[in-house]
Design an enzyme around this catalytic site. Structure first.
Site, PDB file in Angstrom:
ATOM      1  N   GLU A   1    -132.019 -16.754 -37.583  1.00  0.00           N
ATOM      2  CA  GLU A   1    -131.105 -17.648 -38.270  1.00  0.00           C
ATOM      3  C   GLU A   1    -129.654 -17.250 -38.002  1.00  0.00           C
ATOM      4  O   GLU A   1    -128.794 -18.112 -37.778  1.00  0.00           O
ATOM      5  CB  GLU A   1    -131.412 -17.655 -39.768  1.00  0.00           C
TER       6      GLU A   1
ATOM      7  N   HIS B   1    -113.689  -7.898 -43.460  1.00  0.00           N
ATOM      8  CA  HIS B   1    -113.267  -7.445 -42.138  1.00  0.00           C
ATOM      9  C   HIS B   1    -113.450  -8.482 -41.041  1.00  0.00           C
ATOM     10  O   HIS B   1    -112.742  -8.439 -40.032  1.00  0.00           O
ATOM     11  CB  HIS B   1    -114.026  -6.178 -41.751  1.00  0.00           C
TER      12      HIS B   1
END
Length: 146
Positions: free
Chosen positions: A71, A98
Site C-alpha cells: 500500500e 521531517h
C-alpha cells in the site's frame, strides 16, 4: 478536515476501526473501499485514495493492508504523495515532522487497533518542522519530475 482511506481485504478490520475513530473525532472520512472481506487487489483502492490526497480533495490519507508495504509503494507512485509505513507512533509523527508526509500506511497483520490509533493521533497532531527539512522534501518532490 477530509481524510481519504483505502484498503484491501486484509486491512479491512483495521480500516473500519480507524474510520470509526476518525468519524467520532470530527474528521470527514472519504472511503475508497473495500467494505467486504472478499479478496481484491490493493492498487485498485489505494491509488484512488492517494489521488484524492494529491489533488487536495483530502488533506491526508490512511491506507491499510496485511503488511502495509504494498500500500505504501502504490501510494508513493502517485505524484505529490509522501506515504510512510508506520508500526508505532514515533515513526508516524516523524514522517510528518521531517518528511511532510501526507499519507500513512499500516498493516493489520503487524499493527493492533490501539497502536494504529496511536499512529493516527501522532500523525494528525504533528506538523512539518520546516527549516533544515525543506530542501530534502523539495528534492523528494523534484523526483516526481524525472
Amino acid at each position: 478536515m477530509r481524510i481519504a482511506v483505502g484498503t484491501d481485504h486484509a486491512g479491512l478490520p483495521l480500516k473500519q476501526h480507524v474510520t470509526q475513530w476518525l468519524t467520532e473525532h470530527g474528521y470527514e472520512v472519504v472511503d475508497f473501499g473495500v467494505n467486504t472481506p472478499d479478496r481484491v487487489d490493493y492498487p485498485d483502492y489505494v491509488a484512488p485514495a492517494a489521488r484524492a490526497v494529491a489533488s487536495g480533495d483530502c488533506r491526508f490519507g490512511f491506507v491499510f493492508g496485511g503488511s502495509g508495504t504494498g500500500e505504501q509503494i502504490v501510494a508513493n507512485k502517485i505524484r505529490g504523495i509522501r506515504c510512510c509505513q508506520a508500526t508505532e507512533p514515533v515513526t508516524a509523527a516523524l514522517s510528518r515532522q521531517h518528511n511532510d508526509a501526507n499519507m500513512l500506511s499500516m498493516g493489520a497483520r503487524i499493527v493492533g487497533e490501539q497502536v494504529a490509533i496511536g499512529c493516527v493521533q501522532a500523525f494528525l497532531s504533528a506538523e512539518f518542522d520546516g527549516g533544515r527539512h525543506v530542501p530534502r522534501v523539495e528534492k523528494i518532490s523534484a523526483l516526481d519530475e524525472r
